[in-house]
Design a protein around this motif. Structure first.
Motif, PDB file in Angstrom:
ATOM      1  N   LEU A  15      78.078  -0.603  -0.654  1.00 37.83           N
ATOM      2  CA  LEU A  15      79.338  -0.928   0.012  1.00 37.83           C
ATOM      3  C   LEU A  15      79.857  -2.315  -0.376  1.00 37.83           C
ATOM      4  O   LEU A  15      81.048  -2.492  -0.625  1.00 37.83           O
ATOM      5  N   ASN A  16      78.964  -3.264  -0.445  1.00 40.23           N
ATOM      6  CA  ASN A  16      79.340  -4.616  -0.840  1.00 40.23           C
ATOM      7  C   ASN A  16      79.791  -4.644  -2.300  1.00 40.23           C
ATOM      8  O   ASN A  16      80.720  -5.358  -2.664  1.00 40.23           O
ATOM      9  N   TYR A 146      83.562  -3.275   9.037  1.00 38.07           N
ATOM     10  CA  TYR A 146      83.305  -3.145   7.592  1.00 38.07           C
ATOM     11  C   TYR A 146      83.483  -4.478   6.871  1.00 38.07           C
ATOM     12  O   TYR A 146      82.762  -4.766   5.904  1.00 38.07           O
ATOM     13  N   TYR A 150      81.383  -6.012   3.652  1.00 35.55           N
ATOM     14  CA  TYR A 150      82.100  -6.399   2.439  1.00 35.55           C
ATOM     15  C   TYR A 150      81.785  -7.850   2.077  1.00 35.55           C
ATOM     16  O   TYR A 150      81.537  -8.166   0.919  1.00 35.55           O
ATOM     17  N   PRO A 156      74.482  -2.712   6.987  1.00 35.77           N
ATOM     18  CA  PRO A 156      75.127  -1.606   7.707  1.00 35.77           C
ATOM     19  C   PRO A 156      74.468  -1.293   9.054  1.00 35.77           C
ATOM     20  O   PRO A 156      75.165  -0.985  10.024  1.00 35.77           O
TER      21      PRO A 156
END
Length: 186
Positions: A15-16, A146, A150, A156
């Motif tokens: 996700l990052n 989120y 990020y 998470p």
């Protein structure tokens, strides 16, 4: 437990890693509290339109209590569990996009807890009156949450746990506020 931590780290890196430096200013803005003041003013206006002043004051007290509990509980967990933030985890730093970093510990996210507290609390109190408000609040809480992944300041699972705590706390306090306001101020 190690398997869960590994999956959490893998999901963080994925996700990052979706980030791009061109979007960093947007996510830094989204994660800041001052950016949301106009949004909070709108929510306050909706509460004002939904309740007489005396009831509104009690509801605002419950919101203040909820945010305070959410923040303080997150601080207790952060120092009690002492799980390093991704940006302080040596094995991850070279693999992730590091935009900002916070204090040493990150479990659990008070941003996620506070935003999901408001989502739950306001949905229960005025969600039926304002048809789209629950959806707007959910999207807002999700975006704020989120942003922490990020930026690389939370895993998470920190976000999921914080969201769950906020959601439950919002539900409990909204139902309690509704009972207190309706019983004592009918």
């Amino acid at each position: 437990m190690n398997g869960l931590i590994e999956k959490d780290q893998e999901l963080l890196l994925f996700l990052n890693g979706l980030g791009n430096s061109a979007f960093d200013p947007f996510w830094l803005t989204v994660t800041g509290k001052w950016f949301w003041i106009p949004f909070y003013a709108i929510l306050l206006y909706l509460l004002y339109k939904s309740f007489p002043l005396k009831k509104l004051l009690f509801i605002l007290i419950f919101i203040t209590i909820g945010i305070t509990i959410s923040d303080q509980l997150a601080g207790i967990f952060k120092h009690g569990i002492a799980r390093y933030r991704p940006c302080h985890t040596d094995s991850l730093i070279s693999q992730m996009r590091l935009v900002i970093c916070g204090g040493n510990y990150g479990f659990y996210s008070s941003h996620a807890s506070n935003s999901f507290f408001l989502f739950s609390f306001l949905t229960i109190l005025i969600g039926k009156k304002y048809k789209y408000l629950p959806y707007i609040l959910f999207v807002w809480a999700s975006i704020v949450s989120y942003s922490r992944i990020y930026l690389g300041v939370h895993f998470p699972f920190d976000i999921a746990f914080g969201a769950a705590v906020g959601f439950l706390l919002g539900g409990v306090l909204a139902n309690l506020a509704r009972k207190v306001v309706n019983r004592n101020m009918a």
